[in-house]
Design an enzyme around this catalytic site. Structure first.
Site: not given
Length: 1140
Positions: A394, A392, A755, A729, A526
């Protein structure tokens, strides 16, 4: 398995009625109880025994036990098999029960959480497991969402609420959910009790970004989508409270649908041993057949002559039947080629290796007081064979903390790389005390009122979508939807441009102590195509300014020619920033003419009301006004990696371990982290992105279509050609599918590390699951096989503990098979000299104690403590890990060689003493004629030979090794003399009849000469082969061991991995974790708290500004009521991508 899965009825659509438990109960929907454990009190014994007897050896020993209770064929007592078999089953069952107990405990912790449920007119505290579909529940700020619920109302205006979805998709930025207008005013208990709407929606599924349903209420129907849903695993943020109606509960929630099933994990060595046991069993049958045929022939030709003085039973006179019985007798006698003690020893070794991981102080994190933990004891040697790591991003590779590190303003860079004295921000009472910056010259430029510097920070304070919350006077909290924005606005705050408040029409700053209010005329939002954001404001002097920030390549294309020189200088600075792995962003502004702006505004208002191609027309107008910009400078933000991540990845790559990053984040974010981690480098000149209907990988990106059967082979082949693979994604289920794809087709050992709850499915799917005890809860840790606090410990787990465990287990197995073939096959050779009568060479006590007492401790010491090189060299030379990946240390070839050595040793053990005894005499001239003297000589020689052999096989001697080897020899002689002594014969005359045999035999010098000769002949050939192999064909391990020994006097060497700084010229784009749509939300005022709007003074609005707001509100309402909403929603849906 859940009750709802046992139903044969397949749910096609779901009907849920609010506040109507009786109505919903008739559909038998799942309750909110979750279950990740494997067993319960009733199923534990049958399921666990079934799993254990999947080991061929366990089933094999059960059959042997049955044979041993038949007296006609058994030469050995039944207790020699049943005791170790039961011991193995009990030890394994206790270990499995303990593991599952912790899963039950974890489930209970979750199921017993409290939730407020609306029952009989009042809010009552209920356990999560008692929440049912159709219930209305109340959530409060920072609470986890108990089930998948339809948002009805909240404390925020317009029914808005903010959620964090880190446990679902790995993103920690806030997301907005909004209730239907018709339910957003149900803020009182009475109204909620009267709410009786019915939801008809899709059945339970694992699609996290999609929901389709309809609410029927008061003879009207209202469309529902994912923006109205709060999913289990989300956390309510910055919202005082909200109410929701439970749609999916328990195992039917989307989070649990994405969690893989708990499976029984077995190592490749376990599977190989199953095959080898079958081979050995076939070999055993062959030996039994040979000896049975020999017995039949012997009985037919010779044995009948003995019946005159040795009469037998009638059935024994039948030669064929005698051979049949002999076959089974030899099967029992020779079964020790695979003794049950092997499996006891393997479990003990694995338990010991697990404790070594738990006790390793170099994997202990003092910041969080967290030690490494081996949560399973069955996979340790698999850690030494990993070829693919799925990580992973993040919270695993990154800390998800953005830090304003450097900047370039008007051609001048600010920010030091070395840690000098931190800048003193005490002049600013509103500063964020946690903010650190290490260049005082920027403060001096601010105080000298440098116009470029002031405009730079003014832009950062104005151009964003951050929401301020002032909990007390001067105590500001910024609610940013992306950590990038939060870092930039916080930097402006500390340098004297404090963002204080906003309304739909104004932005209020505190500029160097003075309150200044800007009129917000437009936000040019944005998106991933524009890669920039702009705001148009009117300052107190009446000037209209456009402030823009975005990716440097995008901004530079839109600059005024007057900024060309500054652009080249800033570009050089950006290259420097990017080379350090920083996320860069260019800033520019433009003065707008009043008349030109009014013309543009009319075009914008018209474009915002059209139905077809609205987004395209708005994009054209944004492009029109964002031309001729004047460059201010650039920012550089550090996306802080966890400590040691680049070095760990570099080291694992040298070990030929392929690392794939699977993340729910956007493509650009993952690419940037890839460069920061040195997974992506400038020398990778073929970095590419595949997009469209298929998946993309390394650099490349992945959609669900790529995992379909007809495309998955292409995807895998392409990915395996890449040096680095980054999948973006991806949903939790797709993470598991990618892992399963590699497991199924590459047949390589896989490891998944994460995590959060969104990583649970891949952790369960991989051969080895590793959980990091981070900030996203403990779900990943609870589902994992190993856990620790930081990613960098993975290097030590694999290259040290994993390699050692594999090395030790392989050496242990080779030696174990060798010594047991040497021990057992003596009976085979003896069969040719005893009339194939199934008589044993050794006495029964020696057979019973050989593996349990005489040779158990030395081989356990080798399996626990042996090491070819120390931990420092294991890390310094990652290539030492490769033999495990290639399965070189124990495979079918190695098994054949060690069994061949054992067979040769057994041959020498029997025939050298046999030949010697045929010509040898005692000191008094008599012959060695008794079988027990022969047996004692062979047994003693066997114990000495295997002890010498294990001493030669050891690479690392400790006091424990010495104690166990010499101690085992001492114990052997002590027991031998004790069992053949006068004293024990007097107590148990029938069990120990051979009085004085050992004393008489071992007192003869010629016997010791035979023992010495046999030992030398058995050991020397293997010693010569080993010496020649190391001298002529040394492996890397041999070379490192030699180097280690030569440096031993220098003391322990610390690992010296040089930190490789990134030298990439690639620059990251702007706010990768940012989402489109926030600009419109701000200008509509829907996310403004009433107190904020009323307290912030708002100057009179121009007619244009008023019309802008009204049209934006109108546009929002139109979009939510037309079918065009689905099209826009499809555009908002993130595309799963895989980068390679």
């Amino acid at each position: 398995m859940a009750f709802w899965r046992r139903n044969t009825h397949i749910e096609k659509e779901r009907h849920v009625k609010a506040n109507a438990r009786d109505y919903n109960d008739k559909f038998s929907y799942a309750d909110n109880r979750i279950k990740t454990s494997k067993y319960n009190i009733f199923t534990f014994l049958p399921i666990n025994l079934f799993e254990q007897f999947q080991r061929v050896a366990n089933a094999y020993f059960l059959v042997l036990l049955i044979l041993q209770v038949i007296p006609e064929i058994s030469s050995l007592s039944w207790f020699t098999t049943i005791v170790p078999l039961v011991l193995v089953l009990v030890i394994t069952a206790v270990k499995d029960a303990t593991d599952d107990y912790f899963r039950h405990k974890s489930d209970q912790q979750v199921n017993n959480r409290q939730s407020q449920v609306l029952i009989r007119g009042s809010l009552q505290n209920e356990k999560w497991m008692n929440v049912r579909v159709g219930d209305i529940i109340r959530l409060e700020n920072n609470q986890f969402v108990a089930a998948d619920i339809l948002l009805l109302c909240s404390s925020e205006p317009y029914g808005l609420c903010y959620i964090e979805t880190a446990e679902l998709d790995g993103e920690t930025n806030l997301k907005v959910r909004q209730a239907l207008t018709v339910t957003s005013d149900l803020k009182d208990i009475t109204k909620l009790m009267d709410f009786d709407g019915e939801v008809i929606c899709e059945p339970p599924n694992n699609k996290l970004d999609k929901f389709t349903g309809t609410l029927y209420w008061r003879d009207n129907k209202y469309p529902l989508d994912n923006e109205k849903m709060l999913l289990r695993g989300c956390v309510l943020r910055n919202t005082e409270w909200c109410f929701g109606m439970v749609i999916f509960a328990g195992l039917q929630t989307k989070l649990m649908q994405n969690c893989g099933r708990t499976t029984f994990k077995r190592t490749s060595i376990d599977k190989l041993m199953n095959t080898l046991v079958l081979w050995i069993f076939a070999f055993l049958i062959c030996m039994g057949v040979i000896l049975a045929i020999g017995n039949t022939i012997w009985v037919s030709w010779i044995g009948r002559n003995f019946q005159v003085f040795l009469p037998g039973e009638e059935f024994q006179s039948n030669a064929v039947f005698s051979g049949f019985l002999t076959f089974w007798s030899y099967i029992i006698i020779l079964n020790t080629v695979v003794p049950i003690s092997l499996y006891v020893s393997v479990e003990v070794l694995r338990l010991g290796h697990s404790y070594f991981i738990n006790w390793d102080q170099k994997m202990f994190c003092r910041q969080t007081n967290t030690a490494a933990e081996a949560r399973t004891t069955t996979l340790n040697e698999e850690l030494g064979q990993v070829e693919f790591i799925f990580s992973d991003k993040t919270g695993t590779l990154t800390q998800n903390i953005m830090v304003f590190s450097k900047c370039s303003i008007n051609g001048q860079t600010y920010g030091k790389t070395t840690l000098i004295a931190c800048v003193d921000f005490s002049f600013n009472p509103l500063c964020d005390k946690a903010f650190k910056f290490y260049d005082g010259s920027l403060i001096e430029a601010i105080k000298l009122e440098d116009l470029a510097v002031q405009e730079f920070f003014r832009l950062l304070a104005l151009c964003h979508t951050v929401m301020p919350e002032e909990k007390s006077e001067g105590h500001l909290v910024y609610l940013a939807q992306s950590p990038d924005e939060g870092a930039l606005v916080t930097a402006a705050r500390n340098f004297g441009f404090v963002f204080r408040a906003r309304t739909p029409e104004t932005i209020t700053l505190c500029e160097m102590g003075r309150a200044v209010t800007y009129q917000l005329l437009a936000i040019l939002d944005f998106n991933n195509v524009r890669k920039r954001m702009s705001v148009i404001v009117r300052n107190p002097q009446g000037q209209i300014k456009l402030y823009c920030k975005g990716a440097d390549t995008i901004i530079f294309d839109r600059l005024d020619p007057s900024s060309e020189a500054l652009m080249y200088t800033t570009s050089e600075h950006l290259n420097e920033f990017a080379g350090e792995g920083l996320r860069t962003l260019a800033l520019a502004y433009k003065d707008l003419d009043e008349d030109d702006f009014e013309v543009w505004m009319k075009k914008l208002l018209f474009a915002s009301t059209v139905i077809e191609n609205r987004e395209d027309q708005l994009a054209v107008l944004y492009e029109e006004i964002e031309q001729g910009l004047k460059l201010l400078g650039a920012t550089a933000i550090e996306d802080k990696l966890q400590e040691g991540v680049p070095e760990t990845i570099a080291c694992l790559n040298l070990a030929d371990i392929k690392i794939w990053v699977l993340t729910g984040d956007k493509l650009e974010t993952a690419m940037n982290i890839g460069y920061s981690c040195n997974m992506l480098r400038d020398d990778m000149n073929e970095v590419f992105v595949i997009s469209g209907l298929t998946c993309v990988m390394y650099v490349f990106s992945l959609q669900a279509h790529a995992l379909e059967p007809q495309l998955e082979h292409i995807l895998l082949d392409l990915a395996c050609l890449c040096k680095t693979v980054i999948c973006c994604r991806v949903t939790p289920l797709q993470k598991a599918q990618v892992v399963e794809l590699v497991k199924r087709h590459k047949r390589a050992v896989t490891l998944a590390i994460g995590d959060g709850a969104n990583d649970v499915s891949m952790i369960k799917t991989a051969h080895i699951g590793v959980g990091i005890s981070g900030q996203e809860g403990m779900q990943a840790v609870l589902a994992s096989d190993y856990s620790f606090a930081q990613f960098r410990y993975l290097q030590r787990l694999l290259l040290v503990h994993g390699r050692w465990s594999y090395f030790r287990m392989c050496n242990f197995l080779c030696y174990f098979f060798y010594k047991n073939f040497a021990f057992t096959l003596v009976h085979f050779w003896y069969g040719f000299f005893c009339g194939f009568s199934a008589q044993t060479v050794y006495d029964q006590w020696f057979i019973t104690l050989f593996n349990i007492v005489y040779t158990s401790l030395p081989v356990l010491a080798m399996g626990l403590f042996d090491q070819d090189v120390n931990d420092q060299n294991s890390l310094r030379y990652p290539s030492l890990y490769k033999p495990g990946q290639q399965n070189l240390l124990f495979n079918k070839r190695q098994f054949f060689l060690c069994t061949l050595q054992g067979m040769g040793t057994s041959f020498l053990l029997f025939f050298i003493p046999y030949g010697a005894f045929s010509v040898m005499v005692k000191e008094d001239g008599s012959h060695f004629s008794d079988q027990q003297t022969f047996a004692v000589t062979i047994a003693t020689t066997l114990v000495i030979v295997v002890s010498v052999q294990i001493g030669l096989d050891k690479h690392y001697w400790t006091a424990v090794n010495h104690l166990f080897i010499w101690g085992s020899l001492t114990v052997y002689f002590a027991i031998l003399f004790a069992m053949q002594s006068n004293g024990i014969f007097g107590i148990f005359p029938s069990n120990f009849p051979f009085v004085g045999t050992a004393r008489n035999c071992l007192s003869e010098k010629s016997v010791w000469l035979v023992i010495l000769l046999t030992t030398v002949v058995c050991v020397v050939p293997g010693l010569v082969v080993s010496f020649l192999r190391v001298d002529l064909f040394p492996t890397l391990t041999d070379k490192v061991r030699h180097l280690q020994q030569s440096r031993k006097k220098e003391g322990p060497q610390e690992q010296n991995l040089r930190r490789v700084r990134r030298t990439s010229s690639r620059r990251s784009a702007y706010a990768f974790s940012h989402q489109q749509g926030y600009g419109e939300l701000i200008t509509s005022g829907k996310n403004m708290k009433m107190s904020t709007v009323s307290s912030a003074g708002s100057p009179g609005r121009t007619p244009h500004s008023s019309t802008w707001i009204e049209n934006m509100l109108k546009r929002k309402n139109e979009v939510s009521c037309t079918s065009d909403e689905s099209g826009n929603r499809a555009k908002q849906t993130p595309k799963q991508q895989v980068r390679a």
